[in-house]
Write a protein that holds these residues in place. Structure first.
Motif, PDB file in Angstrom:
ATOM      1  N   LEU A  19       0.834  -1.205   0.000  1.00  0.00           N
ATOM      2  CA  LEU A  19       0.000   0.000   0.000  1.00  0.00           C
ATOM      3  C   LEU A  19       0.870   1.257   0.000  1.00  0.00           C
ATOM      4  O   LEU A  19       0.604   2.219  -0.731  1.00  0.00           O
ATOM      5  N   THR A 299       8.613 -10.860   2.459  1.00  0.00           N
ATOM      6  CA  THR A 299       7.162 -10.864   2.651  1.00  0.00           C
ATOM      7  C   THR A 299       6.754 -10.488   4.068  1.00  0.00           C
ATOM      8  O   THR A 299       7.560 -10.572   5.000  1.00  0.00           O
ATOM      9  N   LEU A 327      13.346 -12.889   4.159  1.00  0.00           N
ATOM     10  CA  LEU A 327      13.192 -11.634   4.887  1.00  0.00           C
ATOM     11  C   LEU A 327      11.693 -11.488   5.138  1.00  0.00           C
ATOM     12  O   LEU A 327      10.923 -11.199   4.229  1.00  0.00           O
ATOM     13  N   SER A 329       8.563 -10.104   7.750  1.00  0.00           N
ATOM     14  CA  SER A 329       8.126  -9.358   8.944  1.00  0.00           C
ATOM     15  C   SER A 329       6.957 -10.091   9.589  1.00  0.00           C
ATOM     16  O   SER A 329       6.026 -10.522   8.904  1.00  0.00           O
ATOM     17  N   TYR A 358      11.254  -6.311   9.397  1.00  0.00           N
ATOM     18  CA  TYR A 358      11.068  -5.470   8.218  1.00  0.00           C
ATOM     19  C   TYR A 358      12.359  -4.689   8.036  1.00  0.00           C
ATOM     20  O   TYR A 358      12.827  -4.044   8.978  1.00  0.00           O
ATOM     21  N   GLU A 360      14.188  -2.320   4.949  1.00  0.00           N
ATOM     22  CA  GLU A 360      14.157  -1.812   3.565  1.00  0.00           C
ATOM     23  C   GLU A 360      15.498  -2.045   2.860  1.00  0.00           C
ATOM     24  O   GLU A 360      15.542  -2.487   1.718  1.00  0.00           O
ATOM     25  N   TYR A 367      16.568  -8.580  -3.219  1.00  0.00           N
ATOM     26  CA  TYR A 367      16.021  -8.570  -4.589  1.00  0.00           C
ATOM     27  C   TYR A 367      17.169  -8.639  -5.597  1.00  0.00           C
ATOM     28  O   TYR A 367      17.110  -9.371  -6.573  1.00  0.00           O
ATOM     29  N   GLU A 380      -3.651 -12.863  -3.738  1.00  0.00           N
ATOM     30  CA  GLU A 380      -2.741 -11.728  -3.875  1.00  0.00           C
ATOM     31  C   GLU A 380      -3.375 -10.631  -4.728  1.00  0.00           C
ATOM     32  O   GLU A 380      -3.458 -10.779  -5.948  1.00  0.00           O
ATOM     33  N   LEU A 384       3.419  -6.881  -5.458  1.00  0.00           N
ATOM     34  CA  LEU A 384       4.493  -6.036  -5.990  1.00  0.00           C
ATOM     35  C   LEU A 384       5.839  -6.742  -5.950  1.00  0.00           C
ATOM     36  O   LEU A 384       6.718  -6.449  -6.765  1.00  0.00           O
ATOM     37  N   ILE A 388       9.107  -6.252  -8.460  1.00  0.00           N
ATOM     38  CA  ILE A 388      10.396  -5.669  -8.065  1.00  0.00           C
ATOM     39  C   ILE A 388      11.518  -6.667  -8.376  1.00  0.00           C
ATOM     40  O   ILE A 388      12.569  -6.310  -8.900  1.00  0.00           O
TER      41      ILE A 388
END
Ligand code: ADP
Length: 483
Positions: A19, A299, A327, A329, A358, A360, A367, A380, A384, A388
């Motif tokens: 989001l 995820t 990875l 959360s 989490y 970044e 990735y 889903e 995204l 990515i």
């Protein structure tokens, strides 16, 4: 047009999941298309303040109603990557936005209902109201009802129908709503319960979901399907994009090495920077230096994302001699326990690394440094993460559902499976790992196709703009007829 987005998340300052990316990417693209955009967000105590330029108070002591009494707010403004943002800070002792978290509090519906009421009240009192207000998920859906009185058109985007914002009558009373107003928000399943998301479906002038396939799927097996059918005419599925400037392996400031698509057309076709990130990751995570496939998943660890299938993918990858990075959360106790236990069990295995948080920066590294990315979601709306992954030359392996049905195609840019069982994901993994090991040319073609895909926001932002303009024109013609 002057468009205000009311949202609970905005990347990179308040991000829990997709989001935040969607609001950020759409707003940036709309600004590039010369629209006047403003986002309104709660001023959470956990806001990442670094990327906010010129953060300043624009009004102190702005009044609103809380628990039947007048309470005061501070209104802030700032700019995030050229996106103008207003922040609502509640000064109430309940500390509505000072909870060290965006979501997960028992009074979440009250927190976001309060946010909507205060934000809209401020917008109307400030003068020069917007031409249109765009609402996102249940957190801001109730504004569709409030804006009917103001004759301002609204678009409501359903990013995830699984979260409805269920609450009691008392919640509305606390923010000063007349209880006879809210009968229509009554939940279809649970008595004496109200659904804030339903307010968006009923009262928004247009509804969108974040992919064409999800726009079809929501008519099956969900408690709101009948209401959605009634409002089907005003529903459009528009695929989310990703911000191609933010997610760019050529320039990503969170990567120690860079690479780009053109390197796959050179002789030899090789993404040297990607290999270097992979080795950097191995060192950083103390993984064995080897020639094996690096499989990853990034995820939120919630039932929607197929946690059992992620575990199945992890163990099968190890069995097949690959390496796995997770990875994830965790938000609820049960999921944290399950994955912490697994992490402890595998603590000495140097082919696996699990980061249960989490992060970044790590997301960008994972990735970029992986070969294969798994997303075995049970459902889903858009998804995204595979988009990515493709941008970073990482081949996605997904379950065919929702937006992933619209973006990932077996043998063309990735791998997919349908049945949500360990056996099905094992088979898909076998195909992917065999392709990586024995058919490097075919693998490179998959990488190249993924990196070539245009999943940027531009096309989708045009689709939103078309909806905004139609609604605005309709409103103008109605008001002309009246005058
Ligand atoms: P959802 O919105 O359901 O969480 P999406 O795939 O649409 O799923 O978007 C997820 C977004 O959140 C992506 O930007 C992804 O990189 C990010 N993300 C998810 N989990 C993590 C994590 N543990 N650490 C960092 N980023 C994460």
């Amino acid at each position: 047009m002057k468009i205000v987005h009311l949202a609970s998340e905005l990347a990179p300052i308040a991000k829990v999941g997709g989001l935040a990316d969607a609001v950020y990417g759409l707003c940036k693209s709309l600004i590039a298309k010369k629209q006047e955009i403003e986002v309104i967000l709660p001023k959470y105590d956990i806001l990442n303040l670094d990327p906010i330029d010129n953060l300043q108070i624009i009004q102190k002591n702005f009044p609103s109603i809380f628990k039947g009494q007048k309470t005061l707010n501070t209104i802030w403004k700032g700019c995030v990557d050229k996106i103008p943002v207003l922040f609502i800070e509640s000064n109430d002792p309940a500390g509505l936005f000072n909870r060290s978290t965006v979501y997960g509090c028992k009074d979440d519906p009250l927190r976001f209902l309060y946010f909507c009421c205060t934000a809209l009240d401020f917008l109307m009192k400030r003068g020069a109201p917007p031409d249109l207000v765009h609402l996102h998920d249940w957190h801001t859906a109730s504004a569709a009802f409030l804006l009917k009185r103001e004759s301002i058109p609204t678009v409501f985007t359903i990013h995830n129908l699984a979260y409805q914002g269920h609450c009691s009558l008392e919640t509305f009373e606390k923010v000063g709503w007349k209880t006879e107003e809210i009968n229509e928000f009554k939940d279809t399943e649970y008595p004496d319960t109200y659904s804030l998301l339903k307010a968006g479906i009923l009262f928004a002038d247009h509804i969108t979901t974040v992919s064409p396939s999800y726009a079809k799927e929501i008519f099956k097996t969900n408690p709101l399907q009948e209401i959605l059918k009634t409002h089907q005419k005003k529903l459009t599925g528009i695929l989310n994009g990703i911000d191609f400037t933010y997610w760019n392996p050529k320039t990503d400031s969170l990567l120690p090495f860079h690479f780009h698509l053109q390197q796959l057309t050179q002789n030899p076709p090789f993404l040297k920077g990607k290999e270097k990130v992979k080795n950097y990751l191995r060192k950083r995570f103390n993984l064995r230096e080897s020639q094996s496939t690096v499989v990853s998943s990034i995820t939120r660890l919630v039932p929607q994302k197929g946690p059992k299938l992620i575990q199945a993918a992890l163990s099968h990858t190890l069995k097949k001699g690959g390496q796995f990075i997770l990875l994830g959360s965790t938000f609820d106790e049960e999921m944290r326990t399950v994955f912490t236990h697994l992490k402890q069990k595998l603590a000495h295995n140097r082919n696996v690394h699990m980061e249960l948080t989490y992060n970044e920066e790590l997301a960008h590294l994972v990735y970029a440094g992986s070969d294969l990315f798994v997303a075995p979601s049970l459902f889903e709306p858009c998804g995204l993460t595979p988009l990515i992954a493709m941008r970073y030359g990482t081949v996605p392996l997904v379950r065919q559902t929702g937006g992933m049905k619209d973006t990932v195609f077996e043998g063309k840019n990735g791998f997919s499976f349908i049945t949500p069982t360990p056996a099905a994901i094992h088979k898909a993994l076998n195909r992917a790992l065999a392709c990586w090991a024995s058919h490097p040319k075919r693998w490179r073609a998959l990488m190249k196709k993924g990196m070539e895909e245009d999943f940027s926001w531009s096309k989708s932002a045009d689709a939103y703009l078309k909806i905004y303009r139609n609604l605005y024109r309709e409103l103008l013609s109605v008001s002309k007829r009246i005058t």
